[in-house]
Scaffold this active site. Structure first.
Site, short mmCIF file in Angstrom:
data_model
loop_
_atom_site.label_atom_id
_atom_site.label_comp_id
_atom_site.label_asym_id
_atom_site.label_seq_id
_atom_site.Cartn_x
_atom_site.Cartn_y
_atom_site.Cartn_z
N CYS A 123 -93.97 -52.48 13.95
CA CYS A 123 -95.39 -52.17 14.07
C CYS A 123 -95.83 -50.96 13.25
O CYS A 123 -96.88 -50.98 12.61
CB CYS A 123 -95.79 -52.00 15.54
SG CYS A 123 -95.00 -50.64 16.42
N HIS A 145 -96.68 -48.66 20.86
CA HIS A 145 -97.12 -49.65 19.88
C HIS A 145 -98.05 -48.93 18.91
O HIS A 145 -98.73 -47.97 19.27
CB HIS A 145 -97.83 -50.82 20.57
CG HIS A 145 -98.22 -51.92 19.63
ND1 HIS A 145 -97.36 -52.43 18.68
CD2 HIS A 145 -99.39 -52.61 19.48
CE1 HIS A 145 -97.97 -53.38 18.01
NE2 HIS A 145 -99.19 -53.51 18.47
N ASP A 178 -105.06 -54.79 14.40
CA ASP A 178 -103.63 -54.70 14.66
C ASP A 178 -102.86 -55.62 13.71
O ASP A 178 -102.97 -56.85 13.83
CB ASP A 178 -103.35 -55.07 16.11
CG ASP A 178 -101.92 -54.77 16.53
OD1 ASP A 178 -101.07 -54.57 15.65
OD2 ASP A 178 -101.65 -54.75 17.74
#
Length: 216
Positions: free
Chosen positions: A40, A98, A123
């Site tokens: 991520c 995250h 995202d």
């Protein structure tokens, strides 16, 4: 290309990268084929660089204790039997952290005025499909803070990432269940971004976590 199993043969560990420039150069040199491997924070860094090259203001955001709500009920559910074992594995989870991107843009598609203009969550590590495509956002930060979960794109999912309650259930032999406890504070512990002009961290939790600012 993402990989989470700890095996990175044929590429580099996600922790190898210390910037997005080398990733983009390898991608270009290899004929736009995936660069191996990322997670991520790598995807967020690359997206931030690309958006800034396009003239879109953006910032990388880290969320600690980030919820992953799979059934869109805005809670993270954990189930136990009266023997203390888990009768079924919940698909919901809470990650220790995250990382995503917030981009600054207008949202005339959501409001005739400027109600939802400003920071939008985008995202680059989508965990679920959105309209049959693996993508997430842009979700207005203002909508997430106010709990306006009926808006596009993917506001309910992002809302849960930073605001979800963790609910523990007791499941009985007949299939019925009883709520044992609700934790409304552990998700979205700290949401931060890099300070402008320095390497310091800036706490932006109050901009997106409604529980931290007492909004009901």
């Amino acid at each position: 290309m993402g990989r989470w199993d700890g095996r990175y043969d044929g590429g580099m560990s996600p922790t190898y990268w210390n910037g997005s420039v080398e990733v983009l150069r390898r991608w270009l040199k290899n004929g736009s084929n995936p660069v191996k491997y990322g997670q991520c924070w790598v995807f967020a860094a690359v997206m931030c660089t690309v958006l800034r090259c396009l003239g879109i203001p953006c910032r990388v955001v880290s969320n600690f204790q980030s919820a992953h709500d799979t059934d869109k009920n805005l809670t993270i559910d954990d189930f136990f039997s009266d023997y203390g074992v888990r009768p079924k594995q919940s698909p919901d989870s809470v990650w220790n952290y995250h990382v995503w991107v917030e981009a600054w843009m207008r949202r005339p598609d959501l409001s005739a005025g400027s109600l939802y203009d400003g920071w939008q969550v985008v995202d680059p590590t989508p965990q679920l499909k959105s309209n049959d495509v693996y993508c997430c956002g842009p979700a207005p930060v203002k909508a997430i803070l106010q709990g306006h979960v009926d808006l596009k794109y993917d506001v309910p999912f992002v809302f849960a990432e930073v605001n979800a309650d963790r609910v523990t259930w007791m499941v009985f032999a007949d299939g019925s269940k009883k709520k044992i406890s609700t934790d409304s504070v552990s998700v979205g512990q700290n949401i931060s971004t890099k300070a402008v002009g320095s390497d310091k961290s800036v706490d932006i939790t109050p901009t997106i976590n409604m529980q931290r600012v007492g909004i009901e």
